[in-house]
Motif scaffolding. Structure first.
Motif, short mmCIF file in Angstrom:
data_model
loop_
_atom_site.label_atom_id
_atom_site.label_comp_id
_atom_site.label_asym_id
_atom_site.label_seq_id
_atom_site.Cartn_x
_atom_site.Cartn_y
_atom_site.Cartn_z
N LEU A 11 0.82 -1.21 0.00
CA LEU A 11 0.00 0.00 0.00
C LEU A 11 0.86 1.26 0.00
N ILE A 12 1.93 1.24 0.78
CA ILE A 12 2.81 2.41 0.87
C ILE A 12 3.52 2.64 -0.46
N GLU A 13 3.96 1.58 -1.12
CA GLU A 13 4.61 1.75 -2.42
C GLU A 13 3.66 2.37 -3.43
N GLN A 14 2.41 1.88 -3.48
CA GLN A 14 1.44 2.45 -4.40
C GLN A 14 1.12 3.88 -4.03
N GLY A 15 0.94 4.14 -2.72
CA GLY A 15 0.66 5.49 -2.26
C GLY A 15 1.79 6.45 -2.58
N ALA A 16 3.03 5.97 -2.44
CA ALA A 16 4.20 6.81 -2.76
C ALA A 16 4.23 7.13 -4.25
N ASP A 17 3.97 6.13 -5.08
CA ASP A 17 3.92 6.37 -6.54
C ASP A 17 2.85 7.42 -6.87
N ASP A 18 1.68 7.27 -6.26
CA ASP A 18 0.59 8.20 -6.51
C ASP A 18 0.94 9.61 -6.03
#
Length: 158
Positions: free
Chosen positions: A141-148
Motif C-alpha cells: 500500500l505504501i509503495e502504491q501510495g508513494a507512486d501516486d
C-alpha cells in the motif's frame, strides 16, 4: 526547509512501522523520479521516541531495497505544521489526531496518505500486532501510495 523545496511528514500512531516505512519508500521513489523534497516521519504518540523502526518493517522494506538507516521514532510537535507542506496520516484516526493539535490556519496541510491516488484502500492498516504478511501488505500500500503522491507532486509543480 528551504523556501523552494517541498516537504512532507508521514504520520502514524507510534512512528514505528507505517510512517518510517513511508519515509524510506518515498525517499527512494522521489529520488528515482527526480522529485526534490524534504521527507520525515513522526507519530501522534511518543511511545517509541528515539527507537529505530520496527525490525519487521525494516526487514520487509530492506528486502525490497529501501534503507531505514538513521531513522528514529519521534512524536509530532506543533512546529511540524509550520515546517512541512504536507502532513500525511496513515489512517483516519491519525488524521483526526493531527487535526486536534494542528492550528486551524494550517489544517489544509493535513491529509490521508492514500487520498492522492486511485487505491481501493483509504487507510494503511497498522501491522504492529500481526505477522510478516501484514507488513508486506502495508508495504504494498505504501509503495502504491508513494507512486501516486510522486505523480501528484509532479503534476502540481511548475
Amino acid at each position: 526547509m528551504s523556501a523552494n523545496t517541498l516537504s512532507v511528514l508521514f504520520v502514524c500512531l507510534g512512528n514505528i512501522c507505517r510512517s518510517p516505512s513511508a519515509e524510506a519508500v518515498f525517499k527512494k521513489k522521489a529520488a528515482d523520479q527526480g522529485v526534490i523534497i524534504e521527507i520525515d516521519s513522526a507519530g501522534t504518540a511518543g511511545y517509541h521516541k528515539g527507537a529505530a523502526p520496527d525490525k519487521r518493517a525494516q526487514a520487509v522494506g530492506e528486502e525490497r531495497g529501501y534503507s531505514f538507516k538513521g531513522l528514529k521514532c519521534r512524536k509530532v510537535v506543533e512546529q511540524d505544521f509550520e515546517k512541512f507542506d504536507y502532513v500525511l496520516g496513515m489512517d483516519n484516526e491519525n488524521v483526526a489526531n493531527l487535526l486536534e493539535i494542528c492550528p486551524e490556519e494550517l489544517q489544509h496541510k493535513v491529509a490521508l496518505f492514500l487520498s492522492f491516488g486511485q487505491s481501493k484502500e483509504q487507510e494503511v492498516p497498522d501491522p504492529y500486532y500481526g505477522g510478516k504478511g501484514g507488513f508486506e501488505y502495508v508495504l504494498d500500500l505504501i509503495e502504491q501510495g508513494a507512486d501516486d503522491f510522486v505523480q501528484h507532486l509532479k503534476s502540481t509543480q511548475p
